[in-house]
Design an enzyme around this catalytic site. Structure first.
Site, PDB file in Angstrom:
ATOM      1  CB  SER A 243      -0.951  -0.045   1.200  1.00  0.00           C
ATOM      2  OG  SER A 243      -1.929   0.971   1.116  1.00  0.00           O
TER       3      SER A 243
ATOM      4  CG  ASP B 135      -6.335  -2.462  -4.235  1.00  0.00           C
ATOM      5  OD1 ASP B 135      -7.118  -1.767  -3.564  1.00  0.00           O
ATOM      6  OD2 ASP B 135      -5.095  -2.399  -4.131  1.00  0.00           O
TER       7      ASP B 135
ATOM      8  CG  HIS C 104      -5.034  -2.744  -0.499  1.00  0.00           C
ATOM      9  ND1 HIS C 104      -4.566  -1.954  -1.527  1.00  0.00           N
ATOM     10  CD2 HIS C 104      -4.508  -2.202   0.647  1.00  0.00           C
ATOM     11  CE1 HIS C 104      -3.804  -0.984  -1.047  1.00  0.00           C
ATOM     12  NE2 HIS C 104      -3.751  -1.119   0.266  1.00  0.00           N
TER      13      HIS C 104
END
Length: 293
Positions: free
Chosen positions: A102, A239, A268
């Protein structure tokens, strides 16, 4: 999907300003430094991967206990990157891969630009080119145009309960948000990520600054010519938290060596959602048998 925890570990901490940065080292083999939370991230990587790699999980200041009051000067991006170098020195690492998931993907990439002599590979997982309004608007459009009605219904229900979570635990605002964002985060839209976050310290001002300002304005092309390590970009088809994979197209030519892999049954966090395939892709990219630690 299983959550890995309880693996035999070396655990410690490093004082950096007002923060105690934790670390956790698991497994054997080529070292991979994983930036983020030394509590959260060990739960997302497979036990099998620890048989091939030495996984070194480190906190940044957003996840570290604060032993004193901290100010804006204590939580800047440059300071966070300096902490990675402090941890490298503390742990005696010389040559290693660096991985960020991320927003931590930006930390991994920028650290590798600054310390190319120490970084053999860069891995960015679930990272968009930036968190700019333009990129996040495209993520919202993808959600509106492609998410199934059932997924959107789950999202609406979870969001309706977020305010009560924050009222009950204001210090865990960022954590509560990420748990409630499950329908945008996971291939399985009703997946409950609460167990992953159990016991994790969250310093909201750090995330507000880094995710809300630094990563909004970041230009990953800056100083990219200083990067010598190959880069793996791992993305999940489901995602909806970051910019769509297509937004990376205009950046591909700026990288000397970029590998992009899409995980069709992930959101994700493909290292947890498709752990066997992720391990295969990562090990093929790192080729640890040919890299000297």
């Amino acid at each position: 999907m299983t959550i890995t925890d309880g693996f035999s570990s070396e655990i410690g901490s490093l004082r950096a300003g007002p923060f105690d940065l934790g670390y956790r080292i698991e497994g054997n083999g080529m070292p991979v430094l994983i930036v983020g939370s030394a509590i959260y991230y060990p739960r997302t990587f497979s036990r099998a991967l620890r048989e091939k790699l030495r996984l070194i999980f480190i906190d940044h200041r957003g996840f570290a206990p604060a032993r004193a009051t901290f100010a804006a000067a204590d939580i800047g991006f440059d300071t966070v990157l300096d902490d990675i170098e402090r941890m490298r020195v503390h742990l005696g690492l010389e040559r290693f891969a660096v991985l960020g998931h991320s927003g931590h993907g930006y930390m991994a990439l920028e650290y590798a630009k600054r310390q190319p002599q120490h970084v053999s590979h860069v891995v960015m997982v679930g990272t968009g080119p930036s968190h700019s309004l333009a990129h996040l608007t495209l993520a919202d459009r993808l959600w509106e145009e492609t998410a199934a009605p059932e997924r959107k219904a789950i999202f609406d229900k979870e969001m309706s309960e977020l305010a009560s979570d924050i009222a009950a635990r204001p210090d865990e605002r960022f954590k509560s948000l990420l748990i409630r964002l499950g329908a945008k985060s996971w291939h399985q839209p009703d997946f409950d990520a609460s167990a992953l976050w159990r016991g994790v310290t969250v310093n909201n001002p750090v995330f507000d600054h880094l995710w809300g300002e630094t990563f909004r304005d970041i230009d990953i092309r800056k100083h990219l010519n200083a990067l010598t390590a190959p880069v793996l970009l791992a993305l999940g088809r489901s995602d909806y938290l970051v910019a769509p994979a297509s937004t990376w197209d205009e950046y591909r030519a700026d990288f000397t060596d970029l590998t992009v892999r899409m995980f069709e049954k992930s959101g994700h966090t493909p290292q947890l959602e498709e752990s066997a395939l992720f391990d295969e892709v990562l090990l093929s990219f790192l080729n640890p048998g040919n890299v000297r630690a």
